[in-house]
Design an enzyme around this catalytic site. Sequence first.
Site, PDB file in Angstrom:
ATOM      1  N   SER A 183       0.790  -1.229   0.000  1.00 14.08           N
ATOM      2  CA  SER A 183       0.000   0.000   0.000  1.00 14.08           C
ATOM      3  C   SER A 183       0.825   1.282   0.000  1.00 14.08           C
ATOM      4  O   SER A 183       0.304   2.348  -0.304  1.00 14.08           O
ATOM      5  CB  SER A 183      -0.951   0.001   1.190  1.00 14.08           C
ATOM      6  OG  SER A 183      -0.218   0.012   2.387  1.00 14.08           O
ATOM      7  N   HIS A 211      -5.736  -4.557  -1.806  1.00 14.75           N
ATOM      8  CA  HIS A 211      -5.468  -3.382  -2.651  1.00 14.75           C
ATOM      9  C   HIS A 211      -5.375  -3.739  -4.138  1.00 14.75           C
ATOM     10  O   HIS A 211      -5.230  -2.857  -4.974  1.00 14.75           O
ATOM     11  CB  HIS A 211      -4.161  -2.699  -2.245  1.00 14.75           C
ATOM     12  CG  HIS A 211      -4.307  -1.724  -1.127  1.00 14.75           C
ATOM     13  ND1 HIS A 211      -4.972  -0.519  -1.261  1.00 14.75           N
ATOM     14  CD2 HIS A 211      -3.894  -1.777   0.161  1.00 14.75           C
ATOM     15  CE1 HIS A 211      -4.939   0.126  -0.105  1.00 14.75           C
ATOM     16  NE2 HIS A 211      -4.295  -0.615   0.773  1.00 14.75           N
ATOM     17  N   LYS A 242     -12.730  -1.803   0.039  1.00 14.14           N
ATOM     18  CA  LYS A 242     -11.935  -0.960  -0.855  1.00 14.14           C
ATOM     19  C   LYS A 242     -12.634  -0.895  -2.216  1.00 14.14           C
ATOM     20  O   LYS A 242     -13.656  -0.227  -2.328  1.00 14.14           O
ATOM     21  CB  LYS A 242     -10.492  -1.457  -0.917  1.00 14.14           C
ATOM     22  CG  LYS A 242      -9.780  -1.247   0.435  1.00 14.14           C
ATOM     23  CD  LYS A 242      -8.299  -1.539   0.423  1.00 14.14           C
ATOM     24  CE  LYS A 242      -7.652  -1.102   1.740  1.00 14.14           C
ATOM     25  NZ  LYS A 242      -7.229  -2.204   2.598  1.00 14.14           N
TER      26      LYS A 242
HETATM   27  C1  LIG Z   1      -7.161  -2.668   3.995  1.00 17.83           C
HETATM   28  C2  LIG Z   1      -6.451  -3.944   4.171  1.00 17.83           C
HETATM   29  C3  LIG Z   1      -6.884  -4.908   5.091  1.00 17.83           C
HETATM   30  C4  LIG Z   1      -8.017  -4.653   6.048  1.00 17.83           C
HETATM   31  O1  LIG Z   1      -9.249  -4.723   5.414  1.00 17.83           O
HETATM   32  P1  LIG Z   1     -10.566  -4.410   6.252  1.00 17.83           P
HETATM   33  O2  LIG Z   1     -11.645  -5.142   5.521  1.00 17.83           O
HETATM   34  O3  LIG Z   1     -10.726  -2.928   6.253  1.00 17.83           O
HETATM   35  O4  LIG Z   1     -10.353  -4.950   7.623  1.00 17.83           O
HETATM   36  C5  LIG Z   1      -6.221  -6.122   5.127  1.00 17.83           C
HETATM   37  N1  LIG Z   1      -5.156  -6.366   4.330  1.00 17.83           N
HETATM   38  C6  LIG Z   1      -4.702  -5.458   3.464  1.00 17.83           C
HETATM   39  C7  LIG Z   1      -3.533  -5.779   2.587  1.00 17.83           C
HETATM   40  C8  LIG Z   1      -5.331  -4.215   3.358  1.00 17.83           C
HETATM   41  O5  LIG Z   1      -4.856  -3.300   2.488  1.00 17.83           O
END
Ligand SMILES: *Cc1c(COP(=O)(O)O)cnc(C)c1O
Length: 397
Positions: A183, A211, A242
């Site tokens: 990220s 992501h 996301k």
């Molecule tokens: C955003 C993210 C998460 C967490 O996801 P949520 O559904 O908001 O708990 C887990 N792993 C990665 C790689 C992320 O970017």
Amino acid sequence: MYQSFKDFLQDELDGIREAGLYKNERIIVSPQEAVIRLKDGRQVLNFCANNYLGLSNHPALIEAAGNALRERGYGMSSVRFICGTQDLHKDLEAAIARFFGTEDTILYAACFDANGGVFEPLLGEEDAIISDALNHASIIDGVRLCKAQRYRYANADMDDLEKQLQAAQAQRYRLIVTDGVFSMDGNVAPLDRIYALANQYNAMVMVDESHSAGVVGATGKGVTEQYNLRGKIEIITGTLGKAFGGAIGGFTTGKKEIIQLLRQRSRPYLFSNSLPPMVVAAGIRAFQLMEASTLLQDKLHQNTAYFIERMGQSGFDIKPTQSAICAVMLYDARLAQEMAAKLLDEGIYVTGFYYPVVPQGKARIRVQVSAGHEKEHLDSCIAAFAKIGKELKVIPA
Ligand SMILES: *Cc1c(COP(=O)(O)O)cnc(C)c1O
């Protein structure tokens, strides 16, 4: 006792403030989309949401959620295995498996829970987890809850991964774990080489597509699409928070025996509430949209390519990216903060990242492009970057 504990907490908080690491939250009073309204009355262009496909306030998802809210009610008041499973939950699990080309899917309240609950039920003391050093916090926490031996390799460093795999040969089962897209830099994990090493050293692979799903790959189906590995990876985790609507929810999808055992033993699944019908129905709609056409994914790819090209032409130093994350490198923490603040004054909402979130001397502004952005939004963002970039002598005047 609380008085002394309170003093202790106050010291901690002061320490965070003095280090310049205190996080303040900006209050938004509009839906999440390309143009948002802040509580102080400002209207700004949003370039820091994970709203990659522009689905967070998409009419089709709102309609699906509204219908489910009226027809299936607000909450489930139960975990899945007692009385918390509607046909909608099964439909969404099937839609996710179709999207990734996997055998079965299990839903969670969030991907944090999916990652928290995936390792401990599957692996024990005699096994090994080999994890990328830059993996998400939820993977790190999930690994901590598991008794397997831990090995770590430097970010996307295949020589180091090979060394760790060699060191882990005495263990019974080996699982390599990686984020699909990291990220902070937007780089994609080299899954082709990870997969080859897994075969060479008799290991399994898990990818967190949070992501990358909806973003990476010719039709946005994630890193397994990009590397022609659909159906070959044992475990994929991901989020509905996301690209897929941005509300809440996570999942693990992959080999059916793995998913079956998780339904029996994964603690965040067994001991936490079922997702609300409206969220599940909107999730199903998101996957239907992506199945019907690649319009949103194509627009995201075009927007990202356009943004990177124009920013490069303006003289900005952009980290090579294969995702919708564009790291505008500034190297200096104060500069990153100042530039983000000045960009907000220009109506562009972006975030500066600096140590300890990224390595010392690698401060940057992270721009996240979305299919929800129109060309004029991108142009405004690029123009504001150019104006402030010249003002702060980041690019030549
Ligand atoms: C955003 C993210 C998460 C967490 O996801 P949520 O559904 O908001 O708990 C887990 N792993 C990665 C790689 C992320 O970017």
